[in-house]
Write a protein that holds these residues in place. Structure first.
Motif, mmCIF file in Angstrom:
data_model
loop_
_atom_site.group_PDB
_atom_site.id
_atom_site.type_symbol
_atom_site.label_atom_id
_atom_site.label_comp_id
_atom_site.label_asym_id
_atom_site.label_seq_id
_atom_site.Cartn_x
_atom_site.Cartn_y
_atom_site.Cartn_z
ATOM 1 N N GLY A 111 4.981 -7.217 0.916
ATOM 2 C CA GLY A 111 3.934 -8.234 0.903
ATOM 3 C C GLY A 111 2.551 -7.660 0.702
ATOM 4 O O GLY A 111 1.567 -8.402 0.633
ATOM 5 N N SER A 112 2.448 -6.344 0.577
ATOM 6 C CA SER A 112 1.152 -5.696 0.366
ATOM 7 C C SER A 112 1.075 -5.090 -1.021
ATOM 8 O O SER A 112 2.095 -4.722 -1.615
ATOM 9 C CB SER A 112 0.919 -4.604 1.417
ATOM 10 O OG SER A 112 0.749 -5.171 2.705
ATOM 11 N N ARG A 113 -0.145 -4.984 -1.528
ATOM 12 C CA ARG A 113 -0.405 -4.373 -2.825
ATOM 13 C C ARG A 113 -1.438 -3.266 -2.639
ATOM 14 O O ARG A 113 -2.353 -3.383 -1.822
ATOM 15 C CB ARG A 113 -0.926 -5.412 -3.832
ATOM 16 C CG ARG A 113 0.019 -6.595 -4.034
ATOM 17 C CD ARG A 113 1.312 -6.155 -4.681
ATOM 18 N NE ARG A 113 2.272 -7.239 -4.834
ATOM 19 C CZ ARG A 113 3.317 -7.432 -4.030
ATOM 20 N NH1 ARG A 113 3.510 -6.628 -2.976
ATOM 21 N NH2 ARG A 113 4.172 -8.413 -4.258
ATOM 22 N N THR B 128 -7.996 -2.516 3.636
ATOM 23 C CA THR B 128 -8.079 -1.196 4.247
ATOM 24 C C THR B 128 -8.056 -0.151 3.142
ATOM 25 O O THR B 128 -7.284 -0.273 2.193
ATOM 26 C CB THR B 128 -6.883 -0.948 5.187
ATOM 27 O OG1 THR B 128 -6.813 -1.999 6.143
ATOM 28 C CG2 THR B 128 -7.006 0.383 5.901
ATOM 29 N N MET B 129 -8.902 0.857 3.273
ATOM 30 C CA MET B 129 -8.865 1.971 2.324
ATOM 31 C C MET B 129 -8.669 3.275 3.072
ATOM 32 O O MET B 129 -9.357 3.550 4.065
ATOM 33 C CB MET B 129 -10.148 2.058 1.493
ATOM 34 C CG MET B 129 -10.161 3.260 0.536
ATOM 35 S SD MET B 129 -11.687 3.434 -0.415
ATOM 36 C CE MET B 129 -11.413 2.207 -1.691
ATOM 37 N N LEU C 191 -5.587 -1.038 0.199
ATOM 38 C CA LEU C 191 -4.447 -1.892 0.484
ATOM 39 C C LEU C 191 -4.908 -3.301 0.832
ATOM 40 O O LEU C 191 -5.809 -3.494 1.647
ATOM 41 C CB LEU C 191 -3.620 -1.310 1.627
ATOM 42 C CG LEU C 191 -2.298 -2.035 1.924
ATOM 43 C CD1 LEU C 191 -1.211 -1.030 2.278
ATOM 44 C CD2 LEU C 191 -2.460 -3.041 3.068
ATOM 45 N N VAL C 192 -4.263 -4.294 0.186
ATOM 46 C CA VAL C 192 -4.583 -5.707 0.378
ATOM 47 C C VAL C 192 -3.272 -6.486 0.444
ATOM 48 O O VAL C 192 -2.301 -6.146 -0.242
ATOM 49 C CB VAL C 192 -5.435 -6.257 -0.798
ATOM 50 C CG1 VAL C 192 -5.892 -7.682 -0.509
ATOM 51 C CG2 VAL C 192 -6.622 -5.355 -1.076
ATOM 52 N N THR D 6 -6.922 4.757 -12.273
ATOM 53 C CA THR D 6 -6.700 3.728 -11.255
ATOM 54 C C THR D 6 -5.477 2.879 -11.602
ATOM 55 O O THR D 6 -5.261 2.539 -12.761
ATOM 56 C CB THR D 6 -7.946 2.829 -11.130
ATOM 57 O OG1 THR D 6 -9.112 3.657 -11.077
ATOM 58 C CG2 THR D 6 -7.882 1.987 -9.873
ATOM 59 N N ALA D 7 -4.686 2.539 -10.596
ATOM 60 C CA ALA D 7 -3.461 1.774 -10.832
ATOM 61 C C ALA D 7 -3.181 0.837 -9.661
ATOM 62 O O ALA D 7 -3.482 1.159 -8.511
ATOM 63 C CB ALA D 7 -2.282 2.715 -11.034
ATOM 64 N N THR D 8 -2.597 -0.316 -9.963
ATOM 65 C CA THR D 8 -2.218 -1.298 -8.947
ATOM 66 C C THR D 8 -0.697 -1.354 -8.842
ATOM 67 O O THR D 8 -0.004 -1.499 -9.844
ATOM 68 C CB THR D 8 -2.745 -2.695 -9.308
ATOM 69 O OG1 THR D 8 -4.160 -2.636 -9.495
ATOM 70 C CG2 THR D 8 -2.432 -3.699 -8.212
#
Length: 411
Positions: free
Chosen positions: A187-189, A227-228, A257-258, A305-307
């Motif tokens: 549930g987090s990305r 949160t980072m 993280l979101v 950067t990547a998601t």
């Protein structure tokens, strides 16, 4: 099942860290093997940033690597900065939050190593050129009483005594071997990023972000909770070439993280963002952060950067019926949230444990019958603990939802 020989080698699908650690151990003990990597060349794509190699990973590497390559691993590691604590700051005010425990990967009796993943992969590829083939995507395999045959997308095939799927979360080997294996969506990305540590960045950043691992928090009261985690990566020997390896310049590794449900972007679009689009998303999400923190994102290397989705197998790791000549290591069988810093160490531990069993069987001229089942039973018993720890750390520091609420994934 036949024994390992030059005409019937161990076949390793995937040239990630686990697969290469296994290969180094087999080479060290003169056991025939071949590696097949789906990428078309070694540097075909970015291989990630900071990793913490702790006790289980260190022990595995010491077993697997020759003295020469172990020495290369030590020389190419980053400087250790403030490993004994985890700094915590409010992202909007840059004010300290209550202190947390030791950072992920900090536990254990041996002094951990901090490494750049791409550099470590170069180290583990050392002297494996003759056994490694790139551009070899596994489509399927066929097992029989004499071994296993692996088929590739280019129409070729290879036969061997044992196939080891070290081909990551979307493993085609696992997909055929265990098609219903329980992968979960946490549930987090996360957005991974890398920021060159220039003089300008050092001058603009809060000193609290330059002395070790730091956790930045923005709570729900201010919009999207996020949160980072970030850490400065410094390479003391970067000015000199270490054999065939060029060390990276110093940088800040960060991961934002979101929760998926807190983002307005549909998941299909979010998980297909380009590097540039991921960079823009990170900038947008941190727009209101404190001026002494924002430079870590403002000056990022936009090409890096990547998601990604935070996924994991079910921490309970269910039992399965072992094959006689196909098995798995690392993320292909026990991917876990990065919040515990244990994924790579567990993969390296898999590799060394399997290698020890293969070495014993080969040198004692024993059949491989029963070896896979014994290895996999040991894998399950070991991996359940780091999986549970990763989920617990993720829940405490990053707000990962309970396992029971996670959606099932099909890879």
């Amino acid at each position: 099942m036949s024994s390992i020989s030059a005409s019937h080698p161990v076949l390793i699908a995937g040239a990630g860290l686990g697969g290469l650690c296994l290969a180094q151990a087999l080479k060290k003990h003169s056991i025939p093997f071949k590696i097949f990597e789906r990428d078309f060349k070694q540097d075909f794509r970015a291989q990630g940033f900071r990793l913490r190699i702790s006790e289980d990973g260190i022990t595995a590497l010491q077993y697997a690597l020759s003295p020469e390559i172990w020495n290369l691993f030590e020389k190419t590691s980053a400087e250790i900065l403030g490993l004994g604590h985890l700094g915590r700051l409010d992202a909007l005010t840059a004010e300290p939050l209550p202190a947390g425990g030791p950072p992920p990967g900090a536990r254990g009796g041996l002094q951990p190593f901090t490494v750049d993943r791409t550099t470590m992969r170069e180290v583990l590829l050392t002297k494996l050129e003759d056994e490694t083939q790139f551009g070899k995507y596994v489509t399927h395999f066929e097992s029989n009483e004499t071994g296993v045959t692996v088929h590739f997308a280019d129409g070729t095939s290879e036969s061997g005594a044992l196939l080891v799927g070290a081909d990551g979360v979307k493993s085609t080997v696992r997909k055929q071997l265990l098609p219903d294996y329980p992968f979960l969506d946490s549930g987090s990305r996360i957005i991974y990023g890398k920021t060159p540590l220039t003089h300008q960045v050092e001058a603009e950043l809060s000193d609290n972000l330059l002395g070790g691992m730091c956790l930045l928090k923005e709570d729900e009261a201010n919009g999207v909770p996020k949160t980072m985690l970030l850490e400065a990566m410094r390479f003391p020997k970067a000015s000199s070439t270490i054999e065939h390896i060029n060390l990276p310049t110093d940088y800040i590794y960060w991961v934002l993280l979101v929760r998926r449900d807190d983002l307005s972007i549909p998941d299909a679009e979010l998980l297909s963002l380009s590097n540039e689009q991921s960079s823009d998303l990170a900038l947008s999400l941190t727009e209101k952060w404190h001026p002494s923190i924002k430079p870590a994102v403002i000056h990022q290397d936009r090409s890096q950067t990547a998601t990604l989705r935070v996924h994991s197998v079910d921490p309970a790791i269910p039992d399965w019926q072992a094959s006689t000549n196909v098995t798995l290591i690392g993320d292909s069988i026990h991917a876990m949230p990065p919040t515990g810093g244990m994924g790579v160490n567990t993969a390296l531990r898999d590799a060394s444990d399997l290698a020890r069993r293969l070495v014993d069987a080969h040198h004692c001229e024993k059949s491989l019958d029963g070896l896979v089942a014994e290895y996999e039973q040991n894998l399950r018993l070991f991996a359940r603990k780091p999986l549970a720890t990763s989920w617990m750390a993720g829940s405490k520091a990053f707000g990962l939802q309970p396992v029971e609420q996670c959606e099932r994934l099909s890879f």
